[in-house]
Scaffold this motif. Sequence first.
Motif, short mmCIF file in Angstrom:
data_model
loop_
_atom_site.label_atom_id
_atom_site.label_comp_id
_atom_site.label_asym_id
_atom_site.label_seq_id
_atom_site.Cartn_x
_atom_site.Cartn_y
_atom_site.Cartn_z
N SER A 103 0.86 -1.19 0.00
CA SER A 103 0.00 0.00 0.00
C SER A 103 0.89 1.23 0.00
O SER A 103 2.09 1.13 0.24
CB SER A 103 -0.92 0.01 1.22
N GLY A 104 0.28 2.38 -0.27
CA GLY A 104 1.00 3.64 -0.15
C GLY A 104 1.36 4.31 -1.45
O GLY A 104 1.92 5.41 -1.45
N GLY A 105 1.08 3.67 -2.57
CA GLY A 105 1.39 4.32 -3.84
C GLY A 105 0.50 5.53 -4.08
O GLY A 105 -0.46 5.79 -3.36
N GLY A 106 0.84 6.29 -5.11
CA GLY A 106 0.05 7.47 -5.45
C GLY A 106 0.77 8.32 -6.45
O GLY A 106 1.75 7.88 -7.08
N SER A 107 0.29 9.54 -6.59
CA SER A 107 0.86 10.48 -7.53
C SER A 107 1.43 11.67 -6.79
O SER A 107 0.75 12.23 -5.91
CB SER A 107 -0.22 10.95 -8.52
N VAL A 108 2.63 12.05 -7.14
CA VAL A 108 3.28 13.21 -6.53
C VAL A 108 4.05 13.97 -7.60
O VAL A 108 4.31 13.44 -8.69
CB VAL A 108 4.26 12.81 -5.41
N GLN A 109 4.42 15.19 -7.27
CA GLN A 109 5.28 15.95 -8.16
C GLN A 109 6.74 15.64 -7.86
O GLN A 109 7.08 15.19 -6.76
CB GLN A 109 5.01 17.44 -7.99
N ALA A 110 7.58 15.90 -8.82
CA ALA A 110 9.01 15.69 -8.63
C ALA A 110 9.49 16.44 -7.39
O ALA A 110 9.08 17.58 -7.15
CB ALA A 110 9.77 16.15 -9.87
N THR A 117 8.71 6.72 -11.66
CA THR A 117 7.36 6.27 -12.00
C THR A 117 7.39 4.80 -12.39
O THR A 117 8.13 4.41 -13.30
CB THR A 117 6.79 7.11 -13.15
N ALA A 118 6.61 4.00 -11.70
CA ALA A 118 6.63 2.55 -11.92
C ALA A 118 5.57 1.89 -11.07
O ALA A 118 5.00 2.49 -10.16
CB ALA A 118 8.00 1.98 -11.57
N MET A 119 5.35 0.62 -11.38
CA MET A 119 4.59 -0.24 -10.47
C MET A 119 5.61 -0.84 -9.51
O MET A 119 6.61 -1.42 -9.95
CB MET A 119 3.86 -1.33 -11.24
N TYR A 120 5.34 -0.68 -8.23
CA TYR A 120 6.26 -1.18 -7.21
C TYR A 120 5.69 -2.46 -6.59
O TYR A 120 4.52 -2.50 -6.19
CB TYR A 120 6.48 -0.12 -6.14
N TYR A 121 6.54 -3.46 -6.51
CA TYR A 121 6.15 -4.76 -5.98
C TYR A 121 6.97 -5.11 -4.75
O TYR A 121 8.18 -4.90 -4.72
CB TYR A 121 6.37 -5.86 -7.03
N CYS A 122 6.30 -5.69 -3.78
CA CYS A 122 6.98 -6.21 -2.60
C CYS A 122 7.09 -7.72 -2.74
O CYS A 122 6.18 -8.38 -3.29
CB CYS A 122 6.20 -5.85 -1.35
N ALA A 123 8.19 -8.26 -2.24
CA ALA A 123 8.42 -9.69 -2.33
C ALA A 123 9.00 -10.19 -1.02
O ALA A 123 9.67 -9.44 -0.30
CB ALA A 123 9.36 -10.01 -3.49
N ALA A 124 8.77 -11.48 -0.74
CA ALA A 124 9.23 -12.05 0.53
C ALA A 124 9.74 -13.47 0.33
O ALA A 124 9.33 -14.16 -0.61
CB ALA A 124 8.09 -12.03 1.54
N ALA A 125 10.61 -13.89 1.23
CA ALA A 125 11.13 -15.25 1.19
C ALA A 125 11.68 -15.60 2.56
O ALA A 125 12.06 -14.73 3.34
CB ALA A 125 12.23 -15.38 0.14
N ASN A 126 11.75 -16.91 2.83
CA ASN A 126 12.40 -17.37 4.05
C ASN A 126 13.69 -18.11 3.79
O ASN A 126 14.48 -18.32 4.72
CB ASN A 126 11.44 -18.27 4.84
N ARG A 127 13.89 -18.52 2.57
CA ARG A 127 15.15 -19.16 2.20
C ARG A 127 15.83 -18.21 1.22
O ARG A 127 15.45 -18.13 0.06
CB ARG A 127 14.89 -20.53 1.60
N CYS A 128 16.81 -17.51 1.72
CA CYS A 128 17.31 -16.32 1.01
C CYS A 128 18.51 -16.64 0.14
O CYS A 128 19.63 -16.17 0.39
CB CYS A 128 17.64 -15.23 2.01
N PHE A 129 18.29 -17.41 -0.88
CA PHE A 129 19.34 -17.67 -1.85
C PHE A 129 19.44 -16.50 -2.81
O PHE A 129 18.54 -15.70 -2.93
CB PHE A 129 19.04 -18.96 -2.62
N VAL A 138 3.23 4.03 -8.46
CA VAL A 138 3.81 5.31 -8.08
C VAL A 138 3.99 6.13 -9.35
O VAL A 138 4.61 5.65 -10.31
CB VAL A 138 5.17 5.11 -7.38
N THR A 139 3.43 7.31 -9.35
CA THR A 139 3.55 8.20 -10.50
C THR A 139 4.12 9.53 -10.05
O THR A 139 3.59 10.16 -9.14
CB THR A 139 2.17 8.42 -11.17
N VAL A 140 5.21 9.94 -10.70
CA VAL A 140 5.88 11.19 -10.36
C VAL A 140 5.82 12.10 -11.58
O VAL A 140 6.35 11.75 -12.64
CB VAL A 140 7.33 10.95 -9.93
#
Length: 122
Positions: free
Chosen positions: A7-14, A88-100, A118-120
């Motif tokens: 969560s937390g994405g949105g549009s902002v100015q530079a 400006t991009a789509m931001y993705y979160c990722a998770a793991a427990n075996r950190c290879f 997120v749009t700037v």
Amino acid sequence: QVYVSESGGGSVQAGGSLRLSCQVSSRSVCMGWFRQRPGKEREGVAGIFTLTGGTYYGDSVKGRFTLSQDNSKNTIYLQMNNLRPEDTAMYYCAAANRCFYNWDTEARYDTWGQGTQVTVSP
């Protein structure tokens, strides 16, 4: 099964700021943020090793983005300051427990969120 929610994405100015949040359904050892800009491949933005709090950043965001964590909430935060139009991009979160693999390698992570935009603007 682990779930990831951003969560937390949105549009902002530079020059503006945003804070992204990523909550996982259960504690994950490694977490990271990736982004996919229009016409580009997905790239690593920042990563964290939650057991120690160690953080890693991509060169393009060093000094502007900061990762933090709240272990009581199984949540990490990406504070993004001095945003630029090229963020400006789509931001993705990722998770793991075996950190290879390295933190910015997609194969390191086995659970991904749906993404937050997120749009700037200039």
